[in-house]
Scaffold this motif. Structure first.
Motif, PDB file in Angstrom:
ATOM      1  N   ASN A   3      76.162  68.500  67.663  1.00  0.00           N
ATOM      2  CA  ASN A   3      76.833  68.803  68.925  1.00  0.00           C
ATOM      3  C   ASN A   3      77.639  70.094  68.845  1.00  0.00           C
ATOM      4  O   ASN A   3      77.583  70.938  69.747  1.00  0.00           O
ATOM      5  N   VAL A   4      78.409  70.244  67.762  1.00  0.00           N
ATOM      6  CA  VAL A   4      79.244  71.444  67.606  1.00  0.00           C
ATOM      7  C   VAL A   4      78.371  72.692  67.492  1.00  0.00           C
ATOM      8  O   VAL A   4      78.639  73.716  68.142  1.00  0.00           O
ATOM      9  N   LEU A   5      77.324  72.604  66.700  1.00  0.00           N
ATOM     10  CA  LEU A   5      76.444  73.758  66.522  1.00  0.00           C
ATOM     11  C   LEU A   5      75.772  74.146  67.838  1.00  0.00           C
ATOM     12  O   LEU A   5      75.671  75.336  68.179  1.00  0.00           O
ATOM     13  N   ALA A   6      75.335  73.147  68.606  1.00  0.00           N
ATOM     14  CA  ALA A   6      74.698  73.430  69.898  1.00  0.00           C
ATOM     15  C   ALA A   6      75.687  74.087  70.859  1.00  0.00           C
ATOM     16  O   ALA A   6      75.335  75.039  71.575  1.00  0.00           O
ATOM     17  N   GLU A   7      76.917  73.587  70.878  1.00  0.00           N
ATOM     18  CA  GLU A   7      77.944  74.171  71.753  1.00  0.00           C
ATOM     19  C   GLU A   7      78.219  75.623  71.381  1.00  0.00           C
ATOM     20  O   GLU A   7      78.298  76.497  72.262  1.00  0.00           O
ATOM     21  N   GLU A   8      78.390  75.889  70.099  1.00  0.00           N
ATOM     22  CA  GLU A   8      78.702  77.250  69.658  1.00  0.00           C
ATOM     23  C   GLU A   8      77.506  78.183  69.825  1.00  0.00           C
ATOM     24  O   GLU A   8      77.674  79.355  70.170  1.00  0.00           O
ATOM     25  N   TRP A   9      76.309  77.687  69.577  1.00  0.00           N
ATOM     26  CA  TRP A   9      75.098  78.500  69.728  1.00  0.00           C
ATOM     27  C   TRP A   9      74.918  78.921  71.181  1.00  0.00           C
ATOM     28  O   TRP A   9      74.504  80.057  71.457  1.00  0.00           O
ATOM     29  N   GLU A  10      75.244  78.028  72.084  1.00  0.00           N
ATOM     30  CA  GLU A  10      75.102  78.323  73.517  1.00  0.00           C
ATOM     31  C   GLU A  10      76.007  79.481  73.933  1.00  0.00           C
ATOM     32  O   GLU A  10      75.656  80.265  74.825  1.00  0.00           O
ATOM     33  N   LYS A  11      77.150  79.631  73.281  1.00  0.00           N
ATOM     34  CA  LYS A  11      78.133  80.672  73.647  1.00  0.00           C
ATOM     35  C   LYS A  11      78.096  81.863  72.692  1.00  0.00           C
ATOM     36  O   LYS A  11      79.036  82.647  72.654  1.00  0.00           O
ATOM     37  N   ARG A  12      77.038  82.017  71.924  1.00  0.00           N
ATOM     38  CA  ARG A  12      76.964  83.054  70.882  1.00  0.00           C
ATOM     39  C   ARG A  12      76.976  84.463  71.452  1.00  0.00           C
ATOM     40  O   ARG A  12      76.616  84.673  72.620  1.00  0.00           O
ATOM     41  N   ALA A  13      77.419  85.386  70.631  1.00  0.00           N
ATOM     42  CA  ALA A  13      77.381  86.801  71.013  1.00  0.00           C
ATOM     43  C   ALA A  13      75.927  87.297  71.028  1.00  0.00           C
ATOM     44  O   ALA A  13      75.026  86.633  70.507  1.00  0.00           O
ATOM     45  N   SER A  14      75.725  88.445  71.595  1.00  0.00           N
ATOM     46  CA  SER A  14      74.368  89.013  71.647  1.00  0.00           C
ATOM     47  C   SER A  14      74.078  89.823  70.393  1.00  0.00           C
ATOM     48  O   SER A  14      74.963  90.162  69.614  1.00  0.00           O
ATOM     49  N   ASP A  15      72.789  90.123  70.211  1.00  0.00           N
ATOM     50  CA  ASP A  15      72.332  91.009  69.119  1.00  0.00           C
ATOM     51  C   ASP A  15      72.705  90.486  67.734  1.00  0.00           C
ATOM     52  O   ASP A  15      73.136  91.249  66.856  1.00  0.00           O
ATOM     53  N   LEU A  16      72.535  89.208  67.519  1.00  0.00           N
ATOM     54  CA  LEU A  16      72.782  88.625  66.203  1.00  0.00           C
ATOM     55  C   LEU A  16      71.469  88.532  65.424  1.00  0.00           C
ATOM     56  O   LEU A  16      70.403  88.331  66.021  1.00  0.00           O
ATOM     57  N   PRO A  17      71.523  88.647  64.114  1.00  0.00           N
ATOM     58  CA  PRO A  17      70.292  88.643  63.308  1.00  0.00           C
ATOM     59  C   PRO A  17      69.808  87.236  62.946  1.00  0.00           C
ATOM     60  O   PRO A  17      69.318  87.016  61.832  1.00  0.00           O
ATOM     61  N   TYR A  18      69.953  86.287  63.875  1.00  0.00           N
ATOM     62  CA  TYR A  18      69.524  84.917  63.617  1.00  0.00           C
ATOM     63  C   TYR A  18      68.409  84.549  64.586  1.00  0.00           C
ATOM     64  O   TYR A  18      68.509  84.802  65.782  1.00  0.00           O
ATOM     65  N   ASP A  19      67.376  83.909  64.060  1.00  0.00           N
ATOM     66  CA  ASP A  19      66.281  83.449  64.912  1.00  0.00           C
ATOM     67  C   ASP A  19      66.503  82.033  65.430  1.00  0.00           C
ATOM     68  O   ASP A  19      65.770  81.567  66.300  1.00  0.00           O
ATOM     69  N   SER A  20      67.507  81.338  64.875  1.00  0.00           N
ATOM     70  CA  SER A  20      67.743  79.949  65.276  1.00  0.00           C
ATOM     71  C   SER A  20      69.188  79.568  64.988  1.00  0.00           C
ATOM     72  O   SER A  20      69.894  80.249  64.229  1.00  0.00           O
ATOM     73  N   ALA A  21      69.598  78.461  65.577  1.00  0.00           N
ATOM     74  CA  ALA A  21      70.941  77.943  65.303  1.00  0.00           C
ATOM     75  C   ALA A  21      71.076  77.553  63.831  1.00  0.00           C
ATOM     76  O   ALA A  21      72.163  77.656  63.258  1.00  0.00           O
ATOM     77  N   TYR A  22      69.982  77.123  63.218  1.00  0.00           N
ATOM     78  CA  TYR A  22      70.024  76.742  61.809  1.00  0.00           C
ATOM     79  C   TYR A  22      70.360  77.942  60.929  1.00  0.00           C
ATOM     80  O   TYR A  22      71.116  77.821  59.958  1.00  0.00           O
ATOM     81  N   GLU A  23      69.814  79.097  61.255  1.00  0.00           N
ATOM     82  CA  GLU A  23      70.151  80.302  60.493  1.00  0.00           C
ATOM     83  C   GLU A  23      71.630  80.646  60.656  1.00  0.00           C
ATOM     84  O   GLU A  23      72.276  81.107  59.709  1.00  0.00           O
ATOM     85  N   ALA A  24      72.154  80.437  61.849  1.00  0.00           N
ATOM     86  CA  ALA A  24      73.591  80.656  62.060  1.00  0.00           C
ATOM     87  C   ALA A  24      74.408  79.678  61.211  1.00  0.00           C
ATOM     88  O   ALA A  24      75.475  80.028  60.690  1.00  0.00           O
ATOM     89  N   LEU A  25      73.907  78.459  61.052  1.00  0.00           N
ATOM     90  CA  LEU A  25      74.580  77.462  60.215  1.00  0.00           C
ATOM     91  C   LEU A  25      74.596  77.912  58.755  1.00  0.00           C
ATOM     92  O   LEU A  25      75.597  77.717  58.053  1.00  0.00           O
ATOM     93  N   ILE A  26      73.507  78.508  58.310  1.00  0.00           N
ATOM     94  CA  ILE A  26      73.460  79.036  56.938  1.00  0.00           C
ATOM     95  C   ILE A  26      74.532  80.101  56.753  1.00  0.00           C
ATOM     96  O   ILE A  26      75.297  80.089  55.785  1.00  0.00           O
ATOM     97  N   MET A  27      74.601  81.031  57.703  1.00  0.00           N
ATOM     98  CA  MET A  27      75.609  82.088  57.615  1.00  0.00           C
ATOM     99  C   MET A  27      77.014  81.495  57.663  1.00  0.00           C
ATOM    100  O   MET A  27      77.912  81.922  56.912  1.00  0.00           O
ATOM    101  N   ALA A  28      77.222  80.511  58.525  1.00  0.00           N
ATOM    102  CA  ALA A  28      78.543  79.885  58.638  1.00  0.00           C
ATOM    103  C   ALA A  28      78.974  79.263  57.320  1.00  0.00           C
ATOM    104  O   ALA A  28      80.148  79.314  56.946  1.00  0.00           O
ATOM    105  N   SER A  29      78.020  78.685  56.598  1.00  0.00           N
ATOM    106  CA  SER A  29      78.355  78.067  55.317  1.00  0.00           C
ATOM    107  C   SER A  29      78.793  79.120  54.300  1.00  0.00           C
ATOM    108  O   SER A  29      79.688  78.875  53.487  1.00  0.00           O
ATOM    109  N   ILE A  30      78.183  80.284  54.340  1.00  0.00           N
ATOM    110  CA  ILE A  30      78.574  81.370  53.441  1.00  0.00           C
ATOM    111  C   ILE A  30      79.957  81.881  53.808  1.00  0.00           C
ATOM    112  O   ILE A  30      80.812  82.102  52.944  1.00  0.00           O
ATOM    113  N   VAL A  31      80.188  82.064  55.101  1.00  0.00           N
ATOM    114  CA  VAL A  31      81.506  82.499  55.575  1.00  0.00           C
ATOM    115  C   VAL A  31      82.574  81.489  55.153  1.00  0.00           C
ATOM    116  O   VAL A  31      83.668  81.868  54.711  1.00  0.00           O
ATOM    117  N   GLU A  32      82.260  80.201  55.285  1.00  0.00           N
ATOM    118  CA  GLU A  32      83.214  79.160  54.893  1.00  0.00           C
ATOM    119  C   GLU A  32      83.601  79.281  53.421  1.00  0.00           C
ATOM    120  O   GLU A  32      84.777  79.174  53.060  1.00  0.00           O
TER     121      GLU A  32
END
Length: 347
Positions: free
Chosen positions: A186-215
């Motif tokens: 749910n959280v990932l879907a909510e945040e993905w829906e409001k994402r900035a433009s021009d990001l180098p991710y093809d999917s919400a899962y890729e954004a999750l990978i990046m988020a884990s590194i940032v964490e």
């Protein structure tokens, strides 16, 4: 003759009233008198499928409730006969009416477990299975089994949300993991829906990978978006991420607390000093703030950062600036220090 009869009837009425009043007085006092509960309270379990009659009679057999029939009659009169299963704490001084109301409301004892941001799935699984009053199942005996039970294909890393969860006695480990998994979705879907433009991710899962590194890289909360900005710019430029936490995750149990140069050259799917782009899965459980940062990276030109030693980082735009920062903040204290990302030439 008639007067005698009337006097007799009057006496019977008076006696009836007195008897009724005495009965009412007895019933009222029996319901409000304290139960025989220890000074530190009485903890009891109400099993699934149990009913009020069974619970009250059990307590009567234990000399806690003195007038079980009266208690059950009161519950029927007040329509409070429905009860909820779970573990209850009956405080000292409680009376029969308190007991019935508590069981009817389902005021069960609740427990909490906190899954921490940056932990691995395996750490969270061990915590949940070891939590007080949790019922463990074979479905979660291993990480692989838990992933299958949750309907996750492959490595489930990063796919449960770190948060505090409240549960009742008898809840299963799988119940709680399912709740955490759904929360992450749910959280990932909510945040993905409001994402900035021009990001180098093809999917919400890729954004999750990046988020884990940032964490894993973040030491102070206000730097999350800036760290995300560094990694996003590196991806956009075709540079390697070169971040230590991914290497450490890929080493698994072989990591002994120190990263050696040989470890940085070891080819694994998670060694971002070797591979291009991101690792195949998240490396930890990111919180909402890290997910938000990954999807809203801070604009800028910095491509490097090094820890200052107080939890914050020095950000640099060029490799030469970065090397100076490394010397300033780290090499004076540790000759074997290597920053993250490393002070090595980028491709």
């Amino acid at each position: 003759m008639l007067s005698r009869l009337l006097r007799g009837l009057l006496v019977l009425v008076v006696l009836g009233v007195l008897a009724g009043g005495a009965t009412f007085w007895f019933a009222k006092n029996a319901l409000i008198e304290p139960l025989a509960v220890p000074v530190d309270g009485l903890r009891m379990d109400v099993e699934e499928g149990s009913n009020l009659s069974r619970v009250v009679r059990r307590l009567a057999n234990e000399d806690v409730v003195r007038h079980p029939r009266l208690v059950l009659a009161y519950a029927r009169l007040k329509k409070l006969g429905h009860i909820h299963p779970g573990e209850y704490m009956i405080p000292a001084g409680s009376n029969a009416m308190d007991l019935v109301a508590r069981l009817n409301r389902g005021d069960v004892t609740r427990y909490r477990v906190t899954i921490v941001e940056g932990w691995t799935f395996a750490q969270a699984l061990a915590l949940v299975r070891g939590s007080k009053k949790i019922k463990t199942t074979e479905d979660t005996a291993t990480v692989v089994a838990a992933a299958k039970a949750l309907g996750i294909e492959g490595n489930p890393e990063g796919q449960i949300f770190p948060d505090t969860y409240i549960y009742r006695s008898g809840a299963t480990d799988l119940d709680l993991l399912r709740q955490a998994h759904q929360r992450m979705n749910n959280v990932l879907a909510e945040e993905w829906e409001k994402r900035a433009s021009d990001l180098p991710y093809d999917s919400a899962y890729e954004a999750l990978i990046m988020a884990s590194i940032v964490e894993k890289e973040t030491g102070v909360p206000w730097e999350r978006d800036e760290i995300a900005g560094v990694f996003v710019r590196r991806l956009n430029k075709g540079m390697r991420l070169q971040t230590d936490p991914t290497v450490i995750y890929g080493m698994g149990e072989n990591y002994a607390g120190n990263l050696r140069r040989a470890d940085l050259r070891e080819a694994t799917p998670y060694n971002t000093y070797v591979i291009q782009g991101m690792p195949p899965t998240p490396i930890a459980l990111p919180g909402r703030e890290a997910i938000h940062a990954a999807l809203h990276p801070k604009a800028g030109k910095s491509l490097y950062f090094v820890a200052k030693g107080d939890g914050s980082h020095q950000f640099s735009e060029t490799l030469s600036e970065h090397n100076r920062a490394v010397r300033q903040y780290q090499l004076k204290r540790r000759s074997d220090y290597r920053s993250s990302p490393a002070d090595t030439q980028q491709n």
